[in-house]
Write a protein that holds these residues in place. Structure first.
Motif, PDB file in Angstrom:
ATOM      1  N   GLU A 155     -19.526  25.841  48.881  1.00  0.00           N
ATOM      2  CA  GLU A 155     -20.802  25.271  50.179  1.00  0.00           C
ATOM      3  C   GLU A 155     -20.247  24.103  50.362  1.00  0.00           C
ATOM      4  O   GLU A 155     -20.706  23.835  51.849  1.00  0.00           O
ATOM      5  CB  GLU A 155     -21.303  25.381  48.593  1.00  0.00           C
ATOM      6  CG  GLU A 155     -21.607  26.484  47.971  1.00  0.00           C
ATOM      7  CD  GLU A 155     -23.486  26.873  47.548  1.00  0.00           C
ATOM      8  OE1 GLU A 155     -23.897  25.111  47.281  1.00  0.00           O
ATOM      9  OE2 GLU A 155     -23.464  27.673  46.696  1.00  0.00           O
ATOM     10  N   TYR A 182     -16.603  27.563  37.007  1.00  0.00           N
ATOM     11  CA  TYR A 182     -17.242  28.354  37.896  1.00  0.00           C
ATOM     12  C   TYR A 182     -17.876  27.609  39.158  1.00  0.00           C
ATOM     13  O   TYR A 182     -17.948  28.072  40.090  1.00  0.00           O
ATOM     14  CB  TYR A 182     -17.706  29.842  37.715  1.00  0.00           C
ATOM     15  CG  TYR A 182     -18.062  30.451  38.613  1.00  0.00           C
ATOM     16  CD1 TYR A 182     -17.088  31.769  39.253  1.00  0.00           C
ATOM     17  CD2 TYR A 182     -19.489  31.448  38.622  1.00  0.00           C
ATOM     18  CE1 TYR A 182     -17.584  32.672  40.268  1.00  0.00           C
ATOM     19  CE2 TYR A 182     -19.582  32.116  39.644  1.00  0.00           C
ATOM     20  CZ  TYR A 182     -19.122  32.749  40.468  1.00  0.00           C
ATOM     21  OH  TYR A 182     -19.315  33.996  41.163  1.00  0.00           O
ATOM     22  N   ARG A 233     -13.420  31.565  48.707  1.00  0.00           N
ATOM     23  CA  ARG A 233     -14.159  32.619  48.005  1.00  0.00           C
ATOM     24  C   ARG A 233     -13.822  32.629  46.434  1.00  0.00           C
ATOM     25  O   ARG A 233     -12.121  32.149  46.439  1.00  0.00           O
ATOM     26  CB  ARG A 233     -13.738  34.490  48.119  1.00  0.00           C
ATOM     27  CG  ARG A 233     -13.191  34.439  49.641  1.00  0.00           C
ATOM     28  CD  ARG A 233     -13.221  36.340  49.771  1.00  0.00           C
ATOM     29  NE  ARG A 233     -14.465  36.907  49.117  1.00  0.00           N
ATOM     30  CZ  ARG A 233     -13.998  38.029  48.233  1.00  0.00           C
ATOM     31  NH1 ARG A 233     -12.264  38.289  47.903  1.00  0.00           N
ATOM     32  NH2 ARG A 233     -14.354  38.543  47.284  1.00  0.00           N
ATOM     33  N   VAL A 234     -14.960  32.418  45.250  1.00  0.00           N
ATOM     34  CA  VAL A 234     -14.528  31.853  44.490  1.00  0.00           C
ATOM     35  C   VAL A 234     -15.282  33.184  43.371  1.00  0.00           C
ATOM     36  O   VAL A 234     -16.035  34.038  43.765  1.00  0.00           O
ATOM     37  CB  VAL A 234     -15.984  31.242  44.097  1.00  0.00           C
ATOM     38  CG1 VAL A 234     -15.444  30.147  42.777  1.00  0.00           C
ATOM     39  CG2 VAL A 234     -15.584  29.744  45.064  1.00  0.00           C
ATOM     40  N   GLN A 238     -17.637  26.662  42.511  1.00  0.00           N
ATOM     41  CA  GLN A 238     -18.956  27.570  44.012  1.00  0.00           C
ATOM     42  C   GLN A 238     -19.480  26.125  45.087  1.00  0.00           C
ATOM     43  O   GLN A 238     -20.298  26.124  45.595  1.00  0.00           O
ATOM     44  CB  GLN A 238     -19.918  28.209  43.269  1.00  0.00           C
ATOM     45  CG  GLN A 238     -19.766  29.966  43.056  1.00  0.00           C
ATOM     46  CD  GLN A 238     -20.688  30.613  42.268  1.00  0.00           C
ATOM     47  OE1 GLN A 238     -21.370  29.959  41.735  1.00  0.00           O
ATOM     48  NE2 GLN A 238     -21.145  31.868  42.743  1.00  0.00           N
ATOM     49  N   SER A 250     -17.912  32.687  33.217  1.00  0.00           N
ATOM     50  CA  SER A 250     -18.145  31.725  33.728  1.00  0.00           C
ATOM     51  C   SER A 250     -19.755  31.448  32.113  1.00  0.00           C
ATOM     52  O   SER A 250     -20.666  30.253  32.670  1.00  0.00           O
ATOM     53  CB  SER A 250     -19.339  31.812  34.630  1.00  0.00           C
ATOM     54  OG  SER A 250     -19.812  33.631  34.985  1.00  0.00           O
TER      55      SER A 250
END
Length: 288
Positions: A109, A101, A117-118, A105, A95
């Protein structure tokens, strides 16, 4: 929940330089980043191959730019996988080097629930591909979210990543130079030996000439490994096939039991920031 290769998908981004991942592992997918030459935008490995990228790079006076996938790019892949898999592990480039990343994410969401799962790999290129293959081995024998997290943490501490570049110009222009900026004084034939630590490009040493750079790779490889079948190795290059072949021979000579898991060409996105002539050497003793 027991995670297996049948119920768990692995999503990489194209900075893993592992375009054939879905061919090797049916539960793998790759989301491409973008490289832009002027007004032309290309998806890494999809619209532009490494060979074509380096041809264009040599013919273009202005350095190309790169950008992360959109949340929508990730969401499309997550939605494709969601009906077939109970868990999706999305492994992304560090990141600190890219906003990829964050895009993944946001997509997780948007999908909702806890299926995705990131994970911030804190690494890049063949090192990221090797982490994914380590996780795949655990999926093939059965694993858990907790064991995956423990392995990612161990890998972050234990894997080795070395690379050398012909010039620091590409890292500097791309804003990815980190503490290696101190080496930017273009001394004749000086080859900086670099690594990525905590997601930042960090200088290890500088040597004069390719021969001494190769010797530095060999010395650290010998000092930090033993000859065992669990030793996994990755090699990557940018228009430097001779260096890749030399590293193959080094592994065969010094650690004949080691397995070279991936030998790859840096794609357009990583190549934009590393530049032609780059050679990368990666290893980890994966005691499954």
């Amino acid at each position: 929940m027991k995670l297996t290769a049948e119920n768990t998908a692995v999503v990489l981004d194209s900075t893993a330089d592992f375009p054939d991942a879905p061919e090797r592992f049916p539960n793998f997918r790759v989301v491409p980043l973008y490289v832009r030459f002027g007004d032309e935008s290309f998806r890494d490995y999809v619209d532009i191959t490494p060979d074509r990228f380096y041809e264009k790079l040599a013919a273009t006076p202005q350095l190309p730019t790169t950008s992360q996938p959109t949340p929508g790019d990730f969401l499309a892949v997550f939605e494709e996988l969601a009906p077939s898999y109970e868990r999706i592990i999305s492994l992304q480039i560090s990141s600190t080097l890219s906003g990829t990343y964050a895009s993944a994410q946001q997509a997780a969401e948007l999908l909702g629930g806890d299926k995705v799962r990131v994970i911030d790999s804190r690494t890049v290129s063949a090192s990221l591909a090797m982490l994914a293959m380590n996780i795949q081995r655990r999926l093939e024998r059965g694993t858990t979210d907790e064991e995956v997290d423990e392995h990612v943490a161990r890998y972050a501490e234990g894997h080795k990543l070395l690379f050398t570049v012909n010039t620091l110009e590409y890292l500097a222009k791309g804003g990815r130079i980190g503490r290696a900026a101190a080496l930017a004084g273009n001394l004749l034939n000086v080859k900086p030996i670099l690594t990525i630590r905590d997601g930042e490009v960090v200088p290890l040493k500088k040597v004069r000439g390719n021969h001494k750079a190769f010797a530095a790779f060999r010395d650290l490889f010998e000092e930090t490994t033993t000859d065992t079948a669990t030793l996994r190795v990755g090699i990557a290059h940018a228009v430097a096939p001779d260096r890749m072949e030399a590293l193959r021979k080094l592994v065969a000579h010094v650690r004949p039991q080691a397995q070279i898991e991936i030998a790859t060409t840096l794609g357009a996105v990583v190549g934009t920031h590393a530049g032609p002539g780059t050679a990368g050497f990666f290893w980890y003793d994966d005691l499954v």
